[in-house]
Scaffold this active site. Sequence first.
Site, PDB file in Angstrom:
ATOM      1  N   PRO A 153     110.721  48.526  17.492  1.00 48.97           N
ATOM      2  CA  PRO A 153     110.137  47.892  17.051  1.00 48.97           C
ATOM      3  C   PRO A 153     110.321  47.217  15.643  1.00 48.97           C
ATOM      4  O   PRO A 153     109.583  48.815  14.777  1.00 48.97           O
ATOM      5  CB  PRO A 153     108.507  48.716  18.263  1.00 48.97           C
ATOM      6  N   GLU A 154     110.518  46.681  15.107  1.00 46.51           N
ATOM      7  CA  GLU A 154     110.189  46.340  14.092  1.00 46.51           C
ATOM      8  C   GLU A 154     108.687  46.009  12.991  1.00 46.51           C
ATOM      9  O   GLU A 154     107.861  46.029  14.046  1.00 46.51           O
ATOM     10  CB  GLU A 154     111.012  45.158  13.493  1.00 46.51           C
ATOM     11  N   LYS A 203     105.195  50.790  10.047  1.00 44.08           N
ATOM     12  CA  LYS A 203     105.745  50.634  11.167  1.00 44.08           C
ATOM     13  C   LYS A 203     104.532  51.656  11.897  1.00 44.08           C
ATOM     14  O   LYS A 203     104.768  52.464  13.225  1.00 44.08           O
ATOM     15  CB  LYS A 203     106.729  51.531  11.608  1.00 44.08           C
ATOM     16  N   ARG A 246     122.671  53.704  11.434  1.00 42.36           N
ATOM     17  CA  ARG A 246     122.273  52.664  12.364  1.00 42.36           C
ATOM     18  C   ARG A 246     122.763  51.312  12.173  1.00 42.36           C
ATOM     19  O   ARG A 246     123.616  51.349  11.007  1.00 42.36           O
ATOM     20  CB  ARG A 246     120.822  52.037  11.767  1.00 42.36           C
TER      21      ARG A 246
END
Length: 257
Positions: A2-3, A51, A241
């Site tokens: 989730p961003e 977040k 990432r």
Amino acid sequence: MPEGDAVHRTARRLHDAFAGAQLTHTDFRVPALATADLTGRCVVAVIARGKHILTRIDDGHTVHSHLRMDGAWQVLAPLAASRLTKPHEIRAVLATADVVAVGRRVHDVAIVRTTDEDTLVGHLGPDLLGSDWDEEEAVRRLRAAPDVAIGEALLDQRNLAGLGTIYRAETLYVSGVHPWTPVGDVPRLDELVRRAQRLMAAGRDAGRPPTSYVYARAPRPCTRCGTPVRKAMQGAPPYDRITYWCPHCQPERSAAP
Ligand SMILES: [Zn+2]
């Protein structure tokens, strides 16, 4: 993963269901909160910060949670909540007479004084989707480390809060910037940051990212120029990432991997 857009949508859904309502049951399944009980208290507001999700309670406390890679908050009717599967995934439950929120695989569940929220989120840069959004401040924080690759800097939540790998890849593509460009060499950094904010705001409202030019498209051809999209890990392990880019539309300005 989730961003910020998904986290803000989650917070809005929780806020709409809980703000002003009295809690009839709570259950925190993390050791430090084994005896915590907010029954009888009212939820004041649920907000997202980057977040992080902050659920403010009327007794001056805030329930904190973070979705990380795999967490989710479900909002359910009481009957559906009585038939929950995979109970081992549940970290927190907040219930009113009308609705139940179930936090599955949510991380860093903690209860702090609302006045101490900054101990959990104070390090974050301006939130792309927050009421505090400040483009100039985000650019200033990015520029403070001009030698860091822009792809890495955009994911550092201390610079600006909310971006993840999808919006990073799409923002760099629409800006024509190679992910390994040092921040100090990025032309019009302010415009790049503005694009990131607009993409994420559009994604929050639409329920999904508004573009998919390069993210998860390697090795398929770039839709604009036909060059195969590339991918590589970016950042220092274990925090590296995956990054995607088109080597033609996002030409290299300096050392790439
Ligand atoms: Zn291209």
